[in-house]
Design an enzyme around this catalytic site. Structure first.
Site, PDB file in Angstrom:
ATOM      1  N   LYS A   1       0.816  -1.224   0.000  1.00 16.43           N
ATOM      2  CA  LYS A   1       0.000   0.000   0.000  1.00 16.43           C
ATOM      3  C   LYS A   1       0.843   1.265   0.000  1.00 16.43           C
ATOM      4  O   LYS A   1       2.024   1.242   0.318  1.00 16.43           O
ATOM      5  CB  LYS A   1      -0.982  -0.039   1.179  1.00 16.43           C
ATOM      6  CG  LYS A   1      -2.150  -0.986   0.847  1.00 16.43           C
ATOM      7  CD  LYS A   1      -3.314  -0.885   1.780  1.00 16.43           C
ATOM      8  CE  LYS A   1      -4.435  -1.783   1.246  1.00 16.43           C
ATOM      9  NZ  LYS A   1      -5.517  -1.969   2.213  1.00 16.43           N
TER      10      LYS A   1
ATOM     11  N   ARG B   1      -3.812 -10.031   4.651  1.00 17.48           N
ATOM     12  CA  ARG B   1      -4.189 -10.045   3.218  1.00 17.48           C
ATOM     13  C   ARG B   1      -3.031  -9.516   2.386  1.00 17.48           C
ATOM     14  O   ARG B   1      -2.650  -8.355   2.543  1.00 17.48           O
ATOM     15  CB  ARG B   1      -5.436  -9.177   3.035  1.00 17.48           C
ATOM     16  CG  ARG B   1      -5.956  -9.097   1.611  1.00 17.48           C
ATOM     17  CD  ARG B   1      -7.206  -8.223   1.558  1.00 17.48           C
ATOM     18  NE  ARG B   1      -7.699  -8.098   0.203  1.00 17.48           N
ATOM     19  CZ  ARG B   1      -7.230  -7.241  -0.692  1.00 17.48           C
ATOM     20  NH1 ARG B   1      -6.261  -6.404  -0.384  1.00 17.48           N
ATOM     21  NH2 ARG B   1      -7.743  -7.190  -1.906  1.00 17.48           N
TER      22      ARG B   1
HETATM   23  C1  8Y7 Z   1      -8.251  -4.256   1.640  1.00 15.35           C
HETATM   24  C2  8Y7 Z   1      -9.304  -5.036   1.158  1.00 15.35           C
HETATM   25  C3  8Y7 Z   1      -8.396  -3.940  -0.489  1.00 15.35           C
HETATM   26  C4  8Y7 Z   1      -7.974  -4.288   3.041  1.00 15.35           C
HETATM   27  C5  8Y7 Z   1      -9.798  -5.861   3.249  1.00 15.35           C
HETATM   28  C6  8Y7 Z   1      -5.470  -2.994  -1.986  1.00 15.35           C
HETATM   29  C7  8Y7 Z   1     -10.351  -5.429  -1.058  1.00 15.35           C
HETATM   30  C8  8Y7 Z   1      -6.753  -2.312  -2.037  1.00 15.35           C
HETATM   31  N1  8Y7 Z   1      -7.677  -3.590   0.599  1.00 15.35           N
HETATM   32  N2  8Y7 Z   1     -10.075  -5.831   1.951  1.00 15.35           N
HETATM   33  N3  8Y7 Z   1      -9.384  -4.819  -0.175  1.00 15.35           N
HETATM   34  N4  8Y7 Z   1      -8.781  -5.113   3.794  1.00 15.35           N
HETATM   35  N5  8Y7 Z   1     -10.521  -6.633   4.086  1.00 15.35           N
HETATM   36  O1  8Y7 Z   1      -4.445  -2.258  -2.059  1.00 15.35           O
HETATM   37  O2  8Y7 Z   1      -7.101  -3.619   3.585  1.00 15.35           O
HETATM   38  O3  8Y7 Z   1      -5.365  -4.221  -1.903  1.00 15.35           O
HETATM   39  S1  8Y7 Z   1      -8.153  -3.372  -2.118  1.00 15.35           S
END
Ligand code: 8Y7
Length: 276
Positions: free
Chosen positions: A221, A255
């Protein structure tokens, strides 16, 4: 602590890796749809092989500034991939969506978990999640993806994120969602400035104390891009440091894009924690 979905159990006493599988056109741009689904399955298989317990499938880009995706388009992107992974791989399948109908169809196709960056605030989403009876990740976001990064403000970011999540928890439970099906996420990068992200990361333990599993998404990020002056391809070290900081405070699900490297970092942490 554990999660249950249908007859599957996910033991959270050992931290789990959620591998990111974007099925947006910019992520699998070559060839037609069949080729896309095959490359998505291949990517998912590789992440499972590397240690991902969960594959998070997203057909709507929630990156800052991204435009909305139509329902049919989102369904077309994610449902065939969910079916393929469900048939071929031994892992949990997470559907990254905010749309009630996508949640419903995804669970029907084999998704085990709903990951909603809008915390079930879209019309019909909460009801579908209750009926689906699968774990749901409720994430904090200030504003909407299109505009969320234009100077988000907080008086006290930790307290405000906590208040938001607890309000969502209360409303969800009042509407019939099982407490044991709730996962919380601080929402790094979603309507937050650099210092908000790092203050929250350091306060992960406060959120762990709420008693729900905490999912942390910091992989690649911009908080690391800004802090370290790195482009998207050179943020792995920062991301791993962020992951370990969250896991050491008790976050149970991380994640990530880089599954193999994160799995190694977790093993190092586990080698130390096994003596506690
Ligand atoms: C997150 C996410 C994204 C996160 C959860 C990216 C879909 C942006 N970020 N879902 N999603 N938590 N639960 O940079 O931080 O991956 S998208």
């Amino acid at each position: 602590m554990q999660l249950q979905s249908r007859n599957k159990i996910l033991d959270l006493r050992v931290p789990k890796v959620m591998g990111i599988l974007n099925v947006t056109p910019d992520s699998f741009s070559d060839g037609g749809r069949f080729a896309d689904n095959d490359s998505a399955l291949k990517k998912a298989a590789e992440m499972v092989e590397q240690g991902a317990a969960i594959i998070d499938i997203g057909g709507e880009s929630t990156r800052p500034g991204a435009s909305d995706v139509g329902l049919e388009q989102e369904l077309d992107r994610v449902i065939p991939v969910i079916e393929k992974i469900n048939e071929n791989l031994d892992c949990w399948i997470s559907i990254d969506t905010s749309k009630a109908q996508v949640m419903q169809e995804a669970v029907k196709a084999g998704a085990d978990l709903i990951n909603d960056v809008r915390a079930l605030r879209e019309e019909g989403a909460l009801q579908v999640a209750v009926e689906a009876n699968v774990p749901v990740c409720l994430m904090h976001m200030q504003g909407q993806p299109r505009s969320m990064q234009s100077a988000p403000q907080y008086e006290n970011v930790v307290e405000q994120v906590k208040r938001f999540l607890l309000e969502r928890v209360q409303l969800c439970i009042e509407n019939g969602l099982y407490k044991d099906n709730i996962i919380l996420d601080l929402g790094f990068g979603f309507g937050k400035q650099l210092e908000h992200n790092f203050e929250l990361l350091g306060a992960t333990g406060d959120f762990v104390k709420l008693g729900f599993p905490i999912l942390t998404g910091v992989s690649r990020k911009s908080m690391f891009g800004q802090l370290l002056n790195r482009d998207i391809n050179t943020r792995l070290a920062g991301s791993l440091a962020g992951a370990i900081i969250a896991l050491q405070q008790g976050s149970q699900i991380i994640r990530v894009h880089d599954v193999a490297e994160t799995a190694d970092a977790i093993k190092v942490l586990q080698a130390v924690n096994s003596f506690k």
